[in-house]
Design a protein around this motif. Structure first.
Motif, short mmCIF file in Angstrom:
data_model
loop_
_atom_site.label_atom_id
_atom_site.label_comp_id
_atom_site.label_asym_id
_atom_site.label_seq_id
_atom_site.Cartn_x
_atom_site.Cartn_y
_atom_site.Cartn_z
N GLU A 96 17.86 -8.16 -6.61
CA GLU A 96 18.82 -7.97 -5.52
C GLU A 96 20.16 -8.63 -5.85
O GLU A 96 21.23 -8.08 -5.59
N TRP A 97 20.08 -9.83 -6.43
CA TRP A 97 21.30 -10.57 -6.75
C TRP A 97 22.12 -9.84 -7.82
O TRP A 97 23.34 -9.68 -7.68
N ASP A 98 21.46 -9.38 -8.87
CA ASP A 98 22.17 -8.68 -9.94
C ASP A 98 22.85 -7.42 -9.42
O ASP A 98 23.99 -7.11 -9.81
N SER A 99 22.18 -6.70 -8.54
CA SER A 99 22.80 -5.49 -8.00
C SER A 99 23.95 -5.84 -7.06
O SER A 99 24.94 -5.10 -6.97
N ALA A 100 23.84 -7.00 -6.38
CA ALA A 100 24.94 -7.45 -5.53
C ALA A 100 26.17 -7.77 -6.37
O ALA A 100 27.30 -7.43 -6.00
N ILE A 101 25.96 -8.43 -7.51
CA ILE A 101 27.08 -8.77 -8.39
C ILE A 101 27.75 -7.51 -8.91
O ILE A 101 28.98 -7.44 -9.04
N VAL A 102 26.94 -6.48 -9.20
CA VAL A 102 27.51 -5.20 -9.63
C VAL A 102 28.42 -4.63 -8.54
O VAL A 102 29.52 -4.14 -8.81
N LEU A 103 27.97 -4.73 -7.29
CA LEU A 103 28.76 -4.22 -6.17
C LEU A 103 30.05 -5.03 -5.97
O LEU A 103 31.11 -4.46 -5.72
N VAL A 104 29.95 -6.36 -6.09
CA VAL A 104 31.14 -7.20 -5.95
C VAL A 104 32.14 -6.87 -7.06
O VAL A 104 33.35 -6.78 -6.82
N SER A 105 31.63 -6.68 -8.27
CA SER A 105 32.50 -6.32 -9.41
C SER A 105 33.18 -4.97 -9.17
O SER A 105 34.37 -4.81 -9.44
N LYS A 106 32.41 -4.03 -8.65
CA LYS A 106 32.96 -2.70 -8.37
C LYS A 106 34.04 -2.79 -7.29
O LYS A 106 35.09 -2.14 -7.40
N GLN A 107 33.78 -3.60 -6.27
CA GLN A 107 34.77 -3.76 -5.21
C GLN A 107 36.05 -4.38 -5.74
O GLN A 107 37.16 -3.93 -5.42
N TYR A 108 35.90 -5.41 -6.59
CA TYR A 108 37.08 -6.04 -7.16
C TYR A 108 37.85 -5.04 -8.02
O TYR A 108 39.10 -4.98 -7.95
N ASP A 109 37.15 -4.27 -8.83
CA ASP A 109 37.82 -3.29 -9.70
C ASP A 109 38.60 -2.27 -8.88
O ASP A 109 39.72 -1.87 -9.25
N THR A 110 38.02 -1.85 -7.76
CA THR A 110 38.70 -0.90 -6.88
C THR A 110 39.99 -1.49 -6.33
O THR A 110 41.06 -0.86 -6.36
#
Length: 307
Positions: A96-110
């Motif tokens: 769950e944590w790793d997938s959350a980090i992916v989402l945070v990274s995606k949000q930052y990139d956007t």
């Protein structure tokens, strides 16, 4: 900075590892997995620091306001992402944590892509509006993920309040065990053990980030190259100390610890600032002296709070 200086600078990182364990009430190195409770506490502390920083920027009301606001908000988001990536989840939360980090990274990139367009002269309102569909979808997914992880600050709906407890304007408030109100913002109040634990964790996390970065520095020029990240962690450490200095604790033992932690913590952040400001031009002998003073401060800190 020659080879001897590189060796003494490395000792700063070693010292900070011991210091971080004391600041957080014990624990392991940054590479070790946290317990589920510690992961939640530290992640929420990181999110709260970012929320506070963005809230302090004020609300942009015009396109010109957005041009000023957006780069600063992005800096806070970048720091938040970097700090969250430093946390290591326990096995039961790792997926769950790793997938959350992916989402945070995606949000930052956007958001970063929108920021780059604005910096290049694009209309800020139109640019953010165009990016909002993807950003909002990311945000919704992050809220769901944060809830699944048991986080209470990360992913919360309202980031305008500086507190994860009761929401006010202008001050942080936290309900204490005896029903009193803790004010950790603009006025001195009374805090409970939970509030103090959150603030000491934020302090320890900032020190850990600073120490981890210092261990990668091998020259005066490397200090200059990493100065923004170093100062960001020192800013967080100082902010946590300022919060702790803004309240008292009714429990006499914890109050004594709070007072000592603020005093000795400021001894440490003063030396961290000296490293940031003077390190790029210091001679080997001055660097050795600085590290020696830092290690003495760490010993005093760990003697007071345990290792």
């Amino acid at each position: 900075m020659s080879v001897p200086a590189r060796k003494v600078v490395a000792l700063l990182g070693v010292a900070v590892v011991a210091l971080t364990a004391a600041a957080c009430g014990g624990g392991s190195s940054a590479s070790s997995a946290l317990s589920a409770a510690d992961l939640r506490t530290q992640a929420d502390a990181i999110c709260k620091t970012s929320d506070d920083a963005i809230a302090a920027l004020g609300e942009p009301k015009t396109a010109d306001d957005l041009k000023t606001f957006f780069p600063k908000a992005l800096d806070s988001a970048k720091t938040q992402l970097a700090d969250l990536k430093k946390l290591s989840a326990p096995d039961e939360l790792k997926s769950e944590w790793d997938s959350a980090i992916v989402l945070v990274s995606k949000q930052y990139d956007t958001l970063a892509a929108a920021g780059a367009k604005i910096a290049g002269g694009a209309d800020p309102i139109a640019t953010i509006t165009a990016a909002s569909t993807e950003a909002n979808a990311n945000e919704d997914a992050l809220k769901t993920k944060a809830k699944a992880l048991g986080l209470t600050v990360c992913g919360k709906d309202d980031t305008s309040s500086a507190s994860s407890g009761s929401e006010t304007t202008g001050t942080d408030t936290t309900a204490t065990t005896d029903g009193a109100t803790s004010t950790t913002g603009s006025a001195v109040g009374v805090a409970d053990a939970a509030a103090f634990s959150t603030d000491t964790t934020a302090f320890g996390t900032a020190l850990q980030g600073w120490g981890t970065l210092v261990t990668t520095i091998t020259s005066g020029s490397a200090i200059t190259e990493n100065i923004d990240a170093l100062r960001a962690d020192t800013d967080k450490a100082e902010a946590a100390l300022s919060k702790m200095d803004g309240y008292t604790i009714k429990d006499a033992t914890l109050e004594a610890k709070r007072s000592a932690l603020v005093s000795k913590g400021r001894d440490l952040t003063t030396l961290m600032r000296e490293f940031e400001n003077d390190g790029p031009t210091n001679s080997d002998s001055k660097m050795a002296d600085l590290v020696s003073r830092f290690q003495t401060a760490v010993r005093d800190f760990t003697t007071e709070f345990g290792s």
